[in-house]
Every structure is written in C-alpha cells, then in structure tokens.
Design a protein around this motif. Structure first.
Motif, mmCIF file in Angstrom:
data_model
loop_
_atom_site.group_PDB
_atom_site.id
_atom_site.type_symbol
_atom_site.label_atom_id
_atom_site.label_comp_id
_atom_site.label_asym_id
_atom_site.label_seq_id
_atom_site.Cartn_x
_atom_site.Cartn_y
_atom_site.Cartn_z
ATOM 1 N N PHE A 40 23.998 -29.135 63.670
ATOM 2 C CA PHE A 40 23.100 -30.013 64.430
ATOM 3 C C PHE A 40 23.541 -30.122 65.890
ATOM 4 N N VAL A 41 24.823 -30.388 66.143
ATOM 5 C CA VAL A 41 25.255 -30.561 67.532
ATOM 6 C C VAL A 41 25.222 -29.242 68.296
ATOM 7 N N SER A 42 25.342 -28.125 67.578
ATOM 8 C CA SER A 42 25.187 -26.834 68.251
ATOM 9 C C SER A 42 23.775 -26.695 68.814
ATOM 10 N N ILE A 43 22.791 -27.134 68.031
ATOM 11 C CA ILE A 43 21.412 -27.123 68.503
ATOM 12 C C ILE A 43 21.244 -28.071 69.683
ATOM 13 N N VAL A 44 21.822 -29.268 69.586
ATOM 14 C CA VAL A 44 21.714 -30.255 70.660
ATOM 15 C C VAL A 44 22.287 -29.696 71.963
ATOM 16 N N ALA A 45 23.443 -29.068 71.882
ATOM 17 C CA ALA A 45 24.058 -28.499 73.080
ATOM 18 C C ALA A 45 23.145 -27.457 73.724
ATOM 19 N N LYS A 46 22.508 -26.632 72.910
ATOM 20 C CA LYS A 46 21.610 -25.601 73.435
ATOM 21 C C LYS A 46 20.361 -26.229 74.063
ATOM 22 N N LEU A 47 19.831 -27.269 73.431
ATOM 23 C CA LEU A 47 18.620 -27.902 73.954
ATOM 24 C C LEU A 47 18.838 -28.470 75.352
ATOM 25 N N PHE A 48 20.031 -29.001 75.587
ATOM 26 C CA PHE A 48 20.315 -29.616 76.885
ATOM 27 C C PHE A 48 21.096 -28.705 77.822
ATOM 28 N N ASP A 49 21.415 -27.505 77.355
ATOM 29 C CA ASP A 49 22.229 -26.578 78.140
ATOM 30 C C ASP A 49 23.540 -27.244 78.558
ATOM 31 N N MET A 50 24.202 -27.865 77.593
ATOM 32 C CA MET A 50 25.472 -28.554 77.817
ATOM 33 C C MET A 50 26.575 -27.833 77.034
ATOM 34 N N PRO A 51 27.790 -27.799 77.576
ATOM 35 C CA PRO A 51 28.878 -27.127 76.849
ATOM 36 C C PRO A 51 29.434 -27.937 75.695
ATOM 37 N N ILE A 52 29.208 -29.275 75.683
ATOM 38 C CA ILE A 52 29.802 -30.133 74.668
ATOM 39 C C ILE A 52 28.742 -31.067 74.095
ATOM 40 N N ALA A 53 28.687 -31.168 72.777
ATOM 41 C CA ALA A 53 27.836 -32.142 72.085
ATOM 42 C C ALA A 53 28.605 -32.644 70.875
ATOM 43 N N LEU A 54 28.429 -33.936 70.562
ATOM 44 C CA LEU A 54 29.219 -34.554 69.504
ATOM 45 C C LEU A 54 28.397 -35.544 68.696
ATOM 46 N N VAL A 55 28.714 -35.650 67.417
ATOM 47 C CA VAL A 55 28.315 -36.796 66.608
ATOM 48 C C VAL A 55 29.607 -37.506 66.236
ATOM 49 N N SER A 56 29.685 -38.796 66.548
ATOM 50 C CA SER A 56 30.918 -39.538 66.326
ATOM 51 C C SER A 56 30.691 -40.757 65.447
ATOM 52 N N LEU A 57 31.767 -41.183 64.787
ATOM 53 C CA LEU A 57 31.822 -42.473 64.125
ATOM 54 C C LEU A 57 32.925 -43.273 64.803
ATOM 55 N N VAL A 58 32.600 -44.483 65.216
ATOM 56 C CA VAL A 58 33.574 -45.351 65.895
ATOM 57 C C VAL A 58 34.161 -46.306 64.861
ATOM 58 N N ARG A 59 35.416 -46.062 64.498
ATOM 59 C CA ARG A 59 36.069 -46.874 63.489
ATOM 60 C C ARG A 59 36.866 -47.995 64.160
ATOM 61 N N ALA A 60 37.630 -48.752 63.379
ATOM 62 C CA ALA A 60 38.315 -49.930 63.917
ATOM 63 C C ALA A 60 39.250 -49.566 65.065
ATOM 64 N N ASP A 61 40.009 -48.487 64.927
ATOM 65 C CA ASP A 61 41.011 -48.143 65.926
ATOM 66 C C ASP A 61 40.826 -46.777 66.561
ATOM 67 N N ASP A 62 39.927 -45.972 65.992
ATOM 68 C CA ASP A 62 39.773 -44.629 66.534
ATOM 69 C C ASP A 62 38.324 -44.170 66.450
ATOM 70 N N VAL A 63 38.096 -43.000 67.017
ATOM 71 C CA VAL A 63 36.779 -42.359 66.983
ATOM 72 C C VAL A 63 36.964 -40.987 66.363
ATOM 73 N N VAL A 64 36.182 -40.705 65.324
ATOM 74 C CA VAL A 64 36.270 -39.411 64.665
ATOM 75 C C VAL A 64 34.975 -38.649 64.939
ATOM 76 N N PHE A 65 35.115 -37.391 65.331
ATOM 77 C CA PHE A 65 33.962 -36.544 65.625
ATOM 78 C C PHE A 65 33.653 -35.715 64.391
ATOM 79 N N ILE A 66 32.597 -36.093 63.679
ATOM 80 C CA ILE A 66 32.274 -35.426 62.419
ATOM 81 C C ILE A 66 31.445 -34.167 62.644
ATOM 82 N N GLY A 67 31.032 -33.946 63.849
ATOM 83 C CA GLY A 67 30.375 -32.708 64.233
ATOM 84 C C GLY A 67 30.623 -32.501 65.706
ATOM 85 N N ASN A 68 31.058 -31.328 66.101
ATOM 86 C CA ASN A 68 31.270 -31.130 67.534
ATOM 87 C C ASN A 68 31.005 -29.697 67.937
ATOM 88 N N GLU A 69 30.573 -29.560 69.157
ATOM 89 C CA GLU A 69 30.348 -28.262 69.784
ATOM 90 C C GLU A 69 31.094 -28.280 71.112
#
Length: 240
Positions: free
Chosen positions: A38-67
């Motif tokens: 999914f984020v690979s598609i998002v990066a291509k749609l916006f012509d961006m080198p980086i796209a992420l889906v993140s979950l913001v937890r109590a103390d950290d942020v985990v990227f469950i999908g990244n390009e």
C-alpha cells in the motif's frame, strides 16, 4: 518517552486512545506485506521517496508498512512527526522541515534523515480515536496542492480499513475470496493509467503549461478514484 520535555505529544484522551489501539497491537511487527504494498503505491502517487503507515504506541512509533526506510523501523515517540499528526483531524504538513522544524518533537532525527518535507494524516479507530498516521516525506521542501491534500485524506481512509481488516484476520476473520484479486486488478489498471499520464506530462518541457496542469489534475483524479474503489471494497467486506 520524556513527557516532561515533550508534554505536547500526549493528548488529554491518551488513556482512551491506548485502549482503542489494543486490537491493533497484533500489527506491532513491521513488514506486513499488505501495508508495504500500500505505501509503495502511495509513494508513487505523490512522487515521494518515503511513505509510511505508523502506529503510535505509548512510548514509541512502529512503522507497519514503509517505503524508502529500513525494514522493521521503530523509533521513540518523541522522535517522530507521526506523533504530531495524530493530534489533529486535519492534514499535518511541514513544508520546509529545515527552516520551520516541528517544535513538538526532537528535531535532530529529521536532520539525520535529511528530511525537507513531511505530510501526515491521522488514522482513526471506528470510534474516532487516533491510532497512527499515513504520511509521506521528501528530502526537499515541498507543498501539497489542495487536491493532493484531499487525496492523502482519501488514502488514509483506505489505510484505516486495512488496519481493521488485518486486525480482524489476526482474530480469525476470513477474507472473502476474490477481494484481493478485485483490488489488485483495480490497482494495476489505475497504475497503468497513472504511468501513461506521467509519461505524457514529461513530454511537455514547460512545467507550468496548461497541458501539464491538466495531466497533473487527471493523474490526481485517477488516484482519488483508486482510493475510493479500494475503500468501498474494504467497507463492503468489513461492514457485512
């Protein structure tokens, strides 16, 4: 996380937010294939080198999908602008991170990543509580047009339903046959049209010409159509 140094990152509804995040903790291990696609598609749609889906937890942020970033990336909450994106219903955009850095998070991480631009849209639970974000980043300053801002919001709605679907699957939900093939067919058709439009745009050497503007708008319209179809397909499955 140092809550004394970065108190603005903790919303007043943090307890409720973390409770709403619990069903999605099954997604806490990065590398989920569907989100990487999914984020690979998002990066291509916006012509961006980086796209992420993140979950913001109590103390950290985990990227469950990244390009565009290392696999299995987890960062401190105070080091990620995704922690800021979840605080608003509206698009969070930093057009020039170097000139106008975000003062709610540690600025040195963005500098180390050589970031120039960040835009993120909060992802919410069905109850409306923020879980994480869909974001795009570039190494140079940029500015989203209104149409691009609407597109990122549409894609965030898709990401929200993907979160629901993956969490449901982890708890025994069976995805109906044909869903993936229908979505994949729509994605491939749209990506082919998007590639054609992008090629036509490159034929025009004048970036501000009327033809270039029309190509750009057509590309965004196609991308929004893709987001709407994916969202509709996911809702049809999840809300039965």
């Amino acid at each position: 996380m140092n809550t004394n140094q970065y108190p603005g990152l903790i919303p007043s509804y943090e307890h409720e937010r973390l409770a709403a995040l619990q069903p999605y903790q099954v997604l806490g291990t990065p590398g989920q294939e569907v989100f990487n696609d999914f984020v690979s598609i998002v990066a291509k749609l916006f012509d961006m080198p980086i796209a992420l889906v993140s979950l913001v937890r109590a103390d950290d942020v985990v990227f469950i999908g990244n390009e565009g970033l290392p696999e299995a990336l987890v960062v401190d909450r105070q080091d990620s602008m995704c922690s800021v994106a979840i605080l608003s219903d509206e698009l969070t955009e930093f057009r020039d991170v170097v000139v106008q850095p975000c003062d709610l998070v540690n600025p040195y991480v963005a500098q180390e990543m050589n970031l120039g631009f960040y835009a993120g849209q909060a992802l919410r639970s069905p109850e409306g509580l923020s879980l994480g974000s869909l974001c795009i980043m570039d190494h140079r300053p940029r500015q989203l047009t209104p149409l691009e801002g609407h597109l990122l919001k549409d894609l965030a709605r898709v990401a929200q339903e993907l979160l629901r679907l993956q969490a449901a699957q982890a708890n025994g939900f069976t995805v109906p046959e044909g869903l993936r093939s229908r979505v994949d067919a729509t994605v491939q058709q749209s990506l082919t049209r998007l590639s054609t439009l992008a090629a036509l745009r490159r034929l025009d050497p004048a970036p501000e010409s009327e033809d270039t503007r029309r190509y750009h708008e057509s590309r965004l319209d196609e991308a929004r159509y893709l987001a709407q179809v994916m969202h509709r397909e996911l809702l049809a499955v999840l809300d039965k």
